[in-house]
Design a protein around this motif. Structure first.
Motif, short mmCIF file in Angstrom:
data_model
loop_
_atom_site.label_atom_id
_atom_site.label_comp_id
_atom_site.label_asym_id
_atom_site.label_seq_id
_atom_site.Cartn_x
_atom_site.Cartn_y
_atom_site.Cartn_z
N THR A 111 26.51 73.31 -8.52
CA THR A 111 25.64 73.78 -7.44
C THR A 111 26.24 73.39 -6.09
O THR A 111 26.98 72.41 -5.97
CB THR A 111 24.23 73.20 -7.58
N ALA A 112 25.89 74.16 -5.07
CA ALA A 112 26.58 74.08 -3.78
C ALA A 112 26.10 72.89 -2.95
O ALA A 112 25.47 73.06 -1.90
CB ALA A 112 26.38 75.38 -3.02
N ARG A 113 26.43 71.69 -3.40
CA ARG A 113 26.16 70.51 -2.59
C ARG A 113 27.24 70.37 -1.53
O ARG A 113 28.40 70.70 -1.77
CB ARG A 113 26.11 69.26 -3.48
N PRO A 114 26.88 69.89 -0.34
CA PRO A 114 27.87 69.83 0.76
C PRO A 114 29.15 69.10 0.39
O PRO A 114 30.24 69.49 0.84
CB PRO A 114 27.10 69.11 1.87
N ARG A 116 30.77 69.19 -2.19
CA ARG A 116 31.64 70.03 -3.00
C ARG A 116 32.31 71.14 -2.18
O ARG A 116 33.07 71.94 -2.73
CB ARG A 116 30.84 70.68 -4.14
N ILE A 117 32.00 71.20 -0.89
CA ILE A 117 32.47 72.29 -0.05
C ILE A 117 33.28 71.73 1.10
O ILE A 117 32.74 71.06 1.99
CB ILE A 117 31.28 73.11 0.49
N GLY A 118 34.58 71.98 1.10
CA GLY A 118 35.43 71.42 2.14
C GLY A 118 35.37 72.18 3.45
O GLY A 118 35.53 71.59 4.51
N VAL A 209 29.69 76.80 -6.92
CA VAL A 209 31.00 76.71 -6.27
C VAL A 209 32.01 76.12 -7.23
O VAL A 209 31.69 75.35 -8.14
CB VAL A 209 30.92 75.84 -4.99
N ASP A 210 33.26 76.51 -7.02
CA ASP A 210 34.39 75.95 -7.74
C ASP A 210 35.51 75.81 -6.73
O ASP A 210 35.83 76.78 -6.02
CB ASP A 210 34.80 76.85 -8.90
N ASP A 211 36.08 74.62 -6.63
CA ASP A 211 37.13 74.35 -5.66
C ASP A 211 36.66 74.71 -4.25
O ASP A 211 37.43 75.22 -3.43
CB ASP A 211 38.40 75.12 -6.01
N GLY A 212 35.37 74.44 -3.98
CA GLY A 212 34.82 74.64 -2.65
C GLY A 212 34.45 76.06 -2.30
O GLY A 212 33.93 76.32 -1.22
N LYS A 213 34.70 77.02 -3.21
CA LYS A 213 34.44 78.42 -2.92
C LYS A 213 33.24 78.92 -3.72
O LYS A 213 32.99 78.47 -4.84
CB LYS A 213 35.67 79.27 -3.27
N LEU A 214 32.50 79.87 -3.14
CA LEU A 214 31.38 80.49 -3.83
C LEU A 214 31.91 81.32 -4.99
O LEU A 214 32.74 82.21 -4.81
CB LEU A 214 30.59 81.38 -2.87
N THR A 215 31.42 81.01 -6.21
CA THR A 215 31.90 81.73 -7.39
C THR A 215 30.79 82.49 -8.11
O THR A 215 31.08 83.41 -8.88
CB THR A 215 32.54 80.77 -8.40
N SER A 243 29.09 76.55 10.87
CA SER A 243 28.78 77.30 9.64
C SER A 243 27.62 78.26 9.87
O SER A 243 27.64 79.40 9.37
CB SER A 243 28.47 76.34 8.48
N ARG A 244 26.63 77.86 10.64
CA ARG A 244 25.54 78.78 10.94
C ARG A 244 26.04 79.96 11.77
O ARG A 244 25.65 81.11 11.55
CB ARG A 244 24.39 78.07 11.65
N ALA A 245 26.91 79.66 12.72
CA ALA A 245 27.47 80.73 13.55
C ALA A 245 28.28 81.71 12.70
O ALA A 245 28.21 82.93 12.90
CB ALA A 245 28.33 80.13 14.65
#
Length: 302
Positions: A111-114, A116-118, A209-215, A243-245
């Motif tokens: 799941t997309a926890r921060p 996990r996202i670079g 996410v996988d490797d920081g990307k939405l999968t 990120s919001r922008a």
């Protein structure tokens, strides 16, 4: 690592799922059944071996989603930018369980926890691209927004009474004057666009996410055809700053849609805050933050 939720919520446990599988899908009866690490509220989900899941509604209100997802996910999947759950089987009531249920393919990823996202701006753009692909899907005979979607995709006015009760309950504890202005702007921004597909619950727990990307995107239980404003609430729940922008730039949408989106985000945050303000400090802080961000966004863009 998050602990696995206790088994047995809503009267559903691994033993029941085992019996249902044995009775209705005997070809899979030898596979182990285990609760997933991160479970949703509307359904209980179990791993079935290494490549499948069993998904069971926890109450009657969530049952319409079973047929909806089983019918529409295979039609939507080829048109989307990332994977969605493959439908492998439709179960029926049995073994003391009163509702239809489903078997799905297991999708890898977390799941997309921060943490996990670079690159959060890139991820925000990927989420926006998924939403645009979903909005381009053919809506012919699609399920119009309504009770099955908990009125996501319909005008936020459905929740007007509830929102105003929350505003009254929170007077003096949040800036209810500014919040009322945000809510009334959402009600005034009547949607006149052509109906499009919406997901209805775009949140970190439904994004893989996988490797920081939405999968992959999961849990289409509140999906339908209508106003896409409800899918923008992640702008204040997960994204901020760059990120919001990035999300706003890629997803587009007109000013009225953003006004309704602020209304959707405000309604949910006010509701959760009013229920937990004196009992759950952490949850209250999360929703106070969303409210503050929505109010600031209204000041900047309205």
């Amino acid at each position: 690592m998050a602990s696995t939720p206790p088994d047995g919520r809503a009267g559903i446990d691994a033993a029941l799922v085992k019996r249902l599988i044995a009775a209705q899908f005997p070809q899979w009866s030898a596979l182990p059944v285990t609760p997933v690490e991160v479970d949703g509220w509307d359904n209980r989900t179990y791993r079935l071996g290494d490549t499948m899941t069993a998904r069971l509604p926890t109450a009657a209100g969530y049952v319409p989603a079973v047929d909806k997802e089983n019918r529409w996910l295979p039609r939507l999947a080829p048109q989307l930018s990332v994977a969605v759950p493959p439908v492998l089987g439709l179960g029926v009531p049995g073994e003391g369980y009163p509702f239809p249920w489903s078997v799905r393919g297991w999708l890898p990823g977390g799941t997309a926890r921060p943490e996990r996202i670079g690159d959060m701006p890139r991820f925000a753009a990927e989420v926006a691209e998924f939403l645009l692909a979903l909005q381009r899907c053919d809506t012919t005979d699609g399920p119009a927004a309504g009770e099955h979607s908990f009125y996501r995709g319909a005008p936020p006015a459905h929740y007007d009474d509830e929102t105003r009760r929350c505003l009254a309950a929170l007077k003096g504890r949040v800036d209810t004057d500014r919040a009322t202005a945000v809510w009334e702007a959402a009600l005034a921004a009547e949607w006149r666009g052509a109906p499009v597909w919406f997901h209805g619950d775009i949140a970190s727990g439904n994004l893989l996410v996988d490797d920081g990307k939405l999968t992959a995107v999961i849990d289409f239980g509140t999906s339908g055809v209508g106003d896409p404003a409800c899918d923008l609430v992640i702008a204040w729940g997960m994204f901020h700053g760059e990120s919001r922008a990035a999300f706003r730039r890629v997803v587009g949408q007109d000013d009225g849609t953003w006004a309704r989106a602020r209304g959707w985000a405000l309604w949910k945050a006010l509701l959760v805050l009013s229920q937990n303000i004196d009992t759950d400090e952490e949850l209250a802080a999360v929703n106070r933050h969303v409210i503050d961000e929505v109010l600031a966004d209204h000041d900047d863009f309205a």
